[in-house]
Write an enzyme that holds these catalytic residues in place. Structure first.
Site, mmCIF file in Angstrom:
data_model
loop_
_atom_site.group_PDB
_atom_site.id
_atom_site.type_symbol
_atom_site.label_atom_id
_atom_site.label_comp_id
_atom_site.label_asym_id
_atom_site.label_seq_id
_atom_site.Cartn_x
_atom_site.Cartn_y
_atom_site.Cartn_z
ATOM 1 N N GLN A 168 -40.770 27.221 -14.140
ATOM 2 C CA GLN A 168 -39.507 27.885 -14.486
ATOM 3 C C GLN A 168 -38.338 26.917 -14.305
ATOM 4 O O GLN A 168 -38.182 26.316 -13.242
ATOM 5 C CB GLN A 168 -39.332 29.135 -13.598
ATOM 6 C CG GLN A 168 -38.116 29.963 -13.926
ATOM 7 C CD GLN A 168 -38.171 30.610 -15.317
ATOM 8 O OE1 GLN A 168 -39.204 31.113 -15.744
ATOM 9 N NE2 GLN A 168 -37.057 30.573 -16.026
ATOM 10 N N ASP B 289 -45.468 26.873 -22.450
ATOM 11 C CA ASP B 289 -44.068 26.852 -22.879
ATOM 12 C C ASP B 289 -43.884 25.969 -24.112
ATOM 13 O O ASP B 289 -42.823 25.996 -24.736
ATOM 14 C CB ASP B 289 -43.187 26.296 -21.752
ATOM 15 C CG ASP B 289 -42.458 27.390 -21.007
ATOM 16 O OD1 ASP B 289 -42.322 28.491 -21.571
ATOM 17 O OD2 ASP B 289 -42.017 27.135 -19.869
ATOM 18 N N LYS C 281 -42.020 38.094 -16.525
ATOM 19 C CA LYS C 281 -43.241 37.435 -17.006
ATOM 20 C C LYS C 281 -44.463 37.945 -16.230
ATOM 21 O O LYS C 281 -45.526 38.187 -16.800
ATOM 22 C CB LYS C 281 -43.094 35.916 -16.863
ATOM 23 C CG LYS C 281 -42.052 35.353 -17.824
ATOM 24 C CD LYS C 281 -41.637 33.913 -17.515
ATOM 25 C CE LYS C 281 -40.468 33.527 -18.442
ATOM 26 N NZ LYS C 281 -39.946 32.182 -18.214
#
Ligand code: NAP
Length: 305
Positions: free
Chosen positions: A96, A119, A52
């Site tokens: 995460q 997200d 990422k």
């Protein structure tokens, strides 16, 4: 011959389209900013985060990784997230997963400002998805829709079956397909006669995390198969059985002692489907591309574009 739906090609297309938008944001105010919270030293999480960060860097997105120790408390993590919520130079925040067991994961995800929730996991954005309102969408499901769209696979009026009902893949992809006017069935571990339900699918989405369990009898001839599963095989006999007709895959196993397989039997997918996403190289590459797209959109929204 079934068509291979090449996720890497679609990813590259999407990233290329984002470049002028990033440049426009940078010249109007500043580059988009993405903060990644990576707790502890989970090797798989470290690999995902590295990907990422690299994608952000390549695109000109400012990225910052915050790395609290594995012993972090829920309270300390909430302080970190709240600090990032306040920052004017950060448009997207990604926590995460998985978080360590002592952390109340849902509380932390709920603390991320919905505008910065790149997200698409915050309940506000899940509500926006249900209501089909503009907001960040979960990245893997959004990527699947991009594959269908860019390969011009018709969705409206067709039967879609999604196997898996997780919050990050199964449920959101089912809703996205519904909004595109598919007739959608969601299956899970308690669905009786799964094969019969899957055989009704013009579009079959497998998101179970079970290696190659969907065999030929689950696939309607001519269906489009989207295989989200990422399962690592270590057993030699199983690898030999699954990849008897795939010398490349067998060579990978021989070299590394491990090989990736999706939730759908690869030979069955090739033989029965009209089009399919390979594993790896199908759905996987889209997840990071859609994270970048969500970050750019969040930056554009904050600039009032
Ligand atoms: P998850 O949270 O474990 O959910 C799995 C779902 O599959 C559950 O709803 C479960 O049903 C269902 N299921 C499991 N075994 C089944 C069976 N035998 N028959 C029918 N349904 C069954 O997994 P996830 O996070 O959604 O991920 C699914 C897979 O996609 C994993 O392999 C993951 O690694 C992969 N993935 C890939 C990407 C990517 O970027 N390519 C991104 C995310 C996930 P119940 O609800 O009844 O338990």
């Amino acid at each position: 011959m079934a068509q291979i739906l090449d996720g890497s090609r679609i990813r590259d297309e999407i990233l290329e389209e984002l470049k002028p938008r990033v440049a426009a944001l940078a010249s109007a105010r500043r580059p988009p900013g993405l903060a990644v919270v990576l707790v502890g030293n989970n090797p798989a999480s470290e690999i995902y985060v590295r990907g990422k960060v690299k994608a952000s860097h390549d695109l000109g997105i400012y990225s910052e990784t915050v790395t609290p120790p594995v012993s972090v408390s829920t309270g300390d993590l909430l302080k970190i997230v709240n600090g990032l919520n306040q920052r004017g130079d950060i448009d997207g925040i990604l926590v995460q997963l998985p978080l360590p067991p002592q952390v109340a994961s849902k509380e932390v995800l709920l603390a991320v400002s919905p505008e910065k929730d790149v997200d698409g996991f915050h309940p506000c954005n899940v509500g926006n998805l249900v209501a089909n309102l503009p907001a960040p969408r979960a990245c893997t499901p959004a990527g699947i829709l991009q594959i269908l769209k860019r390969y011009k696979i018709p969705v409206a009026g067709r039967r879609a079956v999604v196997v898996g009902r997780s919050d990050i893949v199964g449920k959101p992809v089912a809703l996205l397909l519904l909004h595109e006017h598919a007739t959608v069935t969601i299956c899970h571990s308690k669905t009786p006669d799964l094969a019969a339900v899957c055989r009704e699918a013009d579009i079959l989405v497998a998101a179970m995390g079970r290696p190659a369990v969907l065999t030929a009898e689950y696939i309607k001839p001519g269906a489009t198969v989207i295989d989200v599963g990422m399962n690592r095989i270590h057993d030699r006999d199983e690898a030999a059985r699954l990849f008897a007709q795939s010398p490349d895959k067998w060579a990978t196993f021989e070299k590394k002692g491990t090989v990736l397989v999706g939730d759908v039997d690869p030979a069955a997918m090739r033989e029965r489907s009209q089009a399919y996403t390979p594993v790896p190289g199908g759905v996987g590459p889209l997840t990071i591309a859609m994270l970048m797209a969500n970050t750019v959109e969040a930056a554009e929204r904050s600039l009032g574009r």
